[in-house]
Each structure stands twice: as structure tokens, then as C-alpha cells.
Design a protein around this motif. Structure first.
Motif, PDB file in Angstrom:
ATOM      1  N   SER A 152     -73.964 -62.784  -8.882  1.00 11.45           N
ATOM      2  CA  SER A 152     -72.853 -62.123  -7.907  1.00 11.45           C
ATOM      3  C   SER A 152     -72.267 -63.173  -7.394  1.00 11.45           C
ATOM      4  N   MET A 153     -70.803 -62.939  -7.349  1.00  4.88           N
ATOM      5  CA  MET A 153     -69.939 -64.015  -6.652  1.00  4.88           C
ATOM      6  C   MET A 153     -69.138 -63.332  -5.717  1.00  4.88           C
ATOM      7  N   GLY A 154     -68.941 -63.772  -4.595  1.00  2.00           N
ATOM      8  CA  GLY A 154     -68.209 -63.200  -3.380  1.00  2.00           C
ATOM      9  C   GLY A 154     -66.518 -63.610  -3.773  1.00  2.00           C
ATOM     10  N   VAL A 164     -69.699 -62.981 -22.095  1.00  2.00           N
ATOM     11  CA  VAL A 164     -69.818 -63.077 -20.774  1.00  2.00           C
ATOM     12  C   VAL A 164     -68.735 -61.780 -20.284  1.00  2.00           C
ATOM     13  N   VAL A 165     -69.920 -61.156 -19.276  1.00  2.00           N
ATOM     14  CA  VAL A 165     -69.068 -59.711 -18.796  1.00  2.00           C
ATOM     15  C   VAL A 165     -68.655 -60.033 -17.368  1.00  2.00           C
ATOM     16  N   VAL A 166     -67.495 -59.614 -16.953  1.00  2.00           N
ATOM     17  CA  VAL A 166     -66.820 -59.933 -15.535  1.00  2.00           C
ATOM     18  C   VAL A 166     -66.745 -58.598 -14.940  1.00  2.00           C
ATOM     19  N   GLU A 167     -67.520 -58.282 -14.233  1.00  2.13           N
ATOM     20  CA  GLU A 167     -67.238 -57.061 -13.427  1.00  2.13           C
ATOM     21  C   GLU A 167     -66.693 -57.235 -12.031  1.00  2.13           C
ATOM     22  N   LEU A 188     -71.116 -61.860 -14.699  1.00  2.00           N
ATOM     23  CA  LEU A 188     -70.327 -62.301 -13.427  1.00  2.00           C
ATOM     24  C   LEU A 188     -70.131 -60.997 -12.465  1.00  2.00           C
ATOM     25  N   ALA A 189     -70.885 -60.581 -11.545  1.00  4.25           N
ATOM     26  CA  ALA A 189     -70.367 -59.377 -10.893  1.00  4.25           C
ATOM     27  C   ALA A 189     -69.954 -59.976  -9.604  1.00  4.25           C
TER      28      ALA A 189
END
Length: 327
Positions: A123-125, A152-155, A90-91
Motif C-alpha cells: 500500500s502506498m499513500g 505488476v498491478v496498480v490499483e 501497488l495499492a
């Protein structure tokens, strides 16, 4: 959910969840869209996903703009895939002021993994939410967790001093710094030295990398820690070439093992769930407050405060006492 209503969508939720459990990218994408849109189906989705949650390790990656978060994320994903792990990313991106959507987009960042069915990138705004995350990130993490991701990677979005919220979401928080972007004291002021489980000085082929690493180690050594507490390592990487990435992933895995052995994982996840429940409850209260404030009672009370007939605290008590907000 169809444009005309939720009937078709409601029947589709069990099918979407079943397909997501099998790793169907289209079903995962649809479920995360329901999360982002705060769909009326969200309660049903979360209920269906609940039994499958809690299996993935959540890795938060944060740091100031320019430290190479996206490049590091891509390199770490490649290393995880070599270890045969399924990965969700989740970027969190800045939002368009016009559409509310993510400005950068997953096709631009980490394109090397686009054809890998065992890597899901979204990609999440941020949509104006402070803290480096989007408000819907915890629910999106649950979707990827239930879809069978091992990690789960959260950037985070990269907004500087408000990057610390990711520590409340992640099992392991990786903080990236880079030489030539301000000294260690400035980094400490930003608060990031209080949240990291693993630190990496990226772009270590630049001048000043050794100094930055020494400063970080010195400041971390000065922190008070209880006996048996985790001591964050400080590594050097060059994510663009892959240098140091395997060693970095090994430290992340070592921290994950320590979390399980020490009981800290259960404590962190309980605290995370508490925050999530609290946030959902507060959102419901805000909605009820909006309905109460839409009437004339609040305006009348405000007028009485201005006239000096009642103080603000007494007015608030009166508004709550009539049951309109709590009901």
C-alpha cells in the motif's frame, strides 16, 4: 540508510538489489521505502535496477469509489496465481493527514494472498498527489518489475474524475464500473471512457447491470478508431464470488498479446519513460527554483512588478537570465 547517514545504506544497495532479484520480500520492501522517501540512494537503486526493467506487464485498475476495485484486484491476483504468474500489487491509498502514510493498508485489503511468497502487496499513500497515483509509483513499479514479477498491478486510490493518470503508467488499463452508481453519461463525463483497454461492469448480480453494459458498448462503439486499433471489450463480473474473473483475465492477456504484435507496447513504454524523465527533470528544476527564490532577487523583482517598472514576463526573463535557476 541509517539514521546517522547514508554510508551503510550505500554499501547495502547492491545487496538489496541482488536479494530483490531473487524475490526476497524484505529487500523489495526496503527498496520501495527508499523510493517513497526520495532517498539520496534512489539514483543508485534505479541505476542498478535498470537492466532488469521492462519484463513485467503493468495492469492498471481504476474506477470510481465503490465499484469494487480491491475485491476485483484480489480476485484477479488469485486467477493469475492459478496461471503460475508472480504478481506485484501497488495499492494506492488515501494518505493520513498526520503521518502521510496509507490509511487502509495492505494487511486489510487482499489478506488471502498474505502468505503467498509469489505475491507482493504494497500500500502506498497518495500523499496529496492528484491523478489517483502516488508520485513515486513509476519507480515502485520498476522495483517490482526487476524483482521478477510477471505482472505488476496498480490499483488507483479511487478519487473519481482524476483517475485517468494510471493510463499513462499501465500497459493495460482496466476500468471498473458498477450498476446503480450513475448512468453511462456520467461515466463518460468522468473521462474514464477515454482511457480503458478493458471494461468490466462489476457487481453484475445487481439490477441494471445489463443496461450499464449496453450503454458502455454503445458509447465505445461511437468512438472513432483507426483501422487495426484495439476495440475495448465490456465484460460483467461479480468479483466477490469470482464470477467472470477468468474471462476478464483472458481479455487482459489478449490485450497484452495485441500490444506486442502491433508495436503499441513499445510506443506506450517509450511515452511512459519520456514522462518519467520529464517529471524527474522538472523536480530538479523546482529544487533549483526554490534555491533561487530563497534569495532577495525574486522579492526585488516582485516589487518592481508591483511598482509597474517591469512586467511579469520581463521579470521572469531577468530571473532566468542570471543563471541561478539553470545552474
Amino acid at each position: 540508510m541509517t539514521p546517522g547517514g547514508t554510508r551503510r545504506g550505500a554499501h547495502a544497495v547492491p545487496d538489496l538489489v541482488a536479494r530483490a532479484r531473487e524475490g526476497d520480500p524484505a529487500a523489495v520492501a526496503r527498496l520501495i521505502s527508499l523510493v517513497e522517501d526520495a532517498s539520496p540512494l534512489l539514483r543508485e537503486v534505479m541505476s542498478a535496477l535498470g537492466p532488469d526493467a521492462g519484463r513485467a506487464h503493468v495492469l492498471g485498475i481504476t474506477g470510481a469509489p465503490g465499484v469494487g476495485k480491491s475485491t476485483s484486484t484480489s480476485a484477479l491476483v488469485a486467477a493469475m496465481r492459478r496461471a503460475d504468474k508472480r504478481v506485484g500489487v501497488l495499492a494506492i491509498d488515501p494518505s493520513s493527514p498526520f503521518s502521510g502514510g496509507a490509511l487502509l493498508g495492505d494487511r486489510v485489503r487482499m489478506g488471502d494472498h498474505a502468505l503467498d511468497r509469489d505475491v507482493y502487496i504494497r500500500s502506498m499513500g497518495a500523499r496529496g498527489h492528484l491523478g489517483g497515483l502516488a508520485w513515486s509509483t513509476p519507480q515502485a513499479v520498476r522495483v517490482l518489475d526487476a524483482a521478477g514479477c510477471d505482472v505488476v498491478v496498480v490499483e488507483t486510490v479511487g478519487v473519481g474524475q482524476s483517475e485517468v493518470e494510471v493510463a499513462g503508467l499501465a500497459d493495460t488499463t482496466l476500468v471498473l464500473l458498477a450498476p446503480g452508481m450513475g448512468d453511462g453519461i456520467q461515466a463518460a463525463k468522468a473521462g474514464i471512457l477515454e482511457i480503458g483497454d478493458v471494461y468490466a461492469v462489476n457487481k453484475a448480480d445487481r439490477e441494471g447491470a445489463d443496461r450499464t453494459r449496453r450503454e458502455l458498448r454503445t458509447m465505445l462503439a461511437m468512438a472513432e478508431r483507426r483501422d487495426g486499433a484495439w476495440r475495448p471489450p465490456v465484460l460483467q463480473t461479480v468479483a466477490s464470488t469470482g464470477q467472470g474473473i477468468d474471462e476478464l483475465l483472458a481479455e487482459v492477456d489478449r490485450h497484452a498479446a495485441w500490444l506486442r504484435a502491433s508495436g503499441e507496447l513499445a510506443r506506450r513504454r517509450t511515452l511512459r519513460a519520456r514522462r518519467e524523465v520529464e517529471a524527474i527533470a522538472l523536480a530538479a528544476l523546482r529544487e533549483r527554483w526554490g534555491r533561487a527564490g530563497a534569495g532577495t532577487d525574486l522579492d526585488a523583482l516582485a516589487g518592481r512588478v508591483v511598482a509597474g517598472e517591469v512586467d511579469p514576463y520581463a521579470a521572469a526573463d531577468e530571473l532566468l537570465a542570471d543563471g541561478r535557476v539553470s545552474g
